[in-house]
Structures are given as C-alpha cells and as structure tokens.
Design a protein around this motif. Structure first.
Motif: not given
Length: 118
Positions: A8, A82, A105
């Motif tokens: 992430r 992201g 991500h």
C-alpha cells in the motif's frame, strides 16, 4: 488455496509499476522471482518482496506445505492508484506549477497451478 499480499502507498507512479506487474502475471513463482531479481527497474525490489510475502502467506495457509513442491503461479497482480501528494514548484514570473507525487497500491495473489484433465 489462494494467498494474497498487498503493498500500500508505494511512492511511484502506477503506470511504472503496471509495466512490471504485466511481466510477471501468470508466471511460475520461481521464474517470476528470478526475473524481478535481475530486472533493471527500481520497482522490481518491492515487487519481489511482495511476491515472497505472498508465498509465505500461502505456506502458512496450507499448514507449512512447501511452495517449491506445490508448483505455484502468480494468479493475479493488479496495480491501483494510491494517494497523490500535491506540491508546488516555483515557476517564472511569480507563478507556481503543481507537482503531483503519485503512489500506488499493488495486490498480488498466488495459487497452485490448475491441472487440466483432458
């Protein structure tokens, strides 16, 4: 049984990471790790680490069965955008240019190779 690992907010553009994800999609795990180890792109290091994590998750899920014996493949890999950090860069005549620092991500799933009984 499928095992998943996620990365992430990795600070690189999603398009750059997708180029590398497309290379390993559908490959055998051992071959994918070798390709990532010697790939010149910087994103190959965190992607290799993510693949190792997915393999470890698979082994833990399957009561310690060895991943080398199981003939694992990279089932799915997808890269999503992201958060984007917005920064300002000085520009001529008192202006400011916006700089978008992108992140992404990555979701990676490994599973046993499907056996065709034809």
């Amino acid at each position: 049984m499928e095992a998943v690992a996620k990365l992430r907010n990795y600070p690189t553009g999603p398009r750059k990471m997708r180029l590398l994800a497309d290379v390993i999609r559908g490959m055998e795990v051992e071959k994918a790790l070798n390709i990532l180890e010697f790939h010149p792109q910087t994103n190959s290091v965190p992607l290799a680490k993510l693949l190792k994590s997915a393999i470890a998750n698979w082994e833990q899920k399957n009561n310690g069965e060895s991943a080398a014996d199981a003939n694992l493949i990279v089932k799915t890999v997808f890269v999503d955008g992201g958060r984007t950090l917005k920064r300002m860069r000085p520009a001529p005549q008192g202006r400011g240019y916006r700089v978008r620092k992108r992140s992404n991500h990555v979701t990676l799933a490994v599973d046993k190779k499907a056996v065709d009984n034809k």
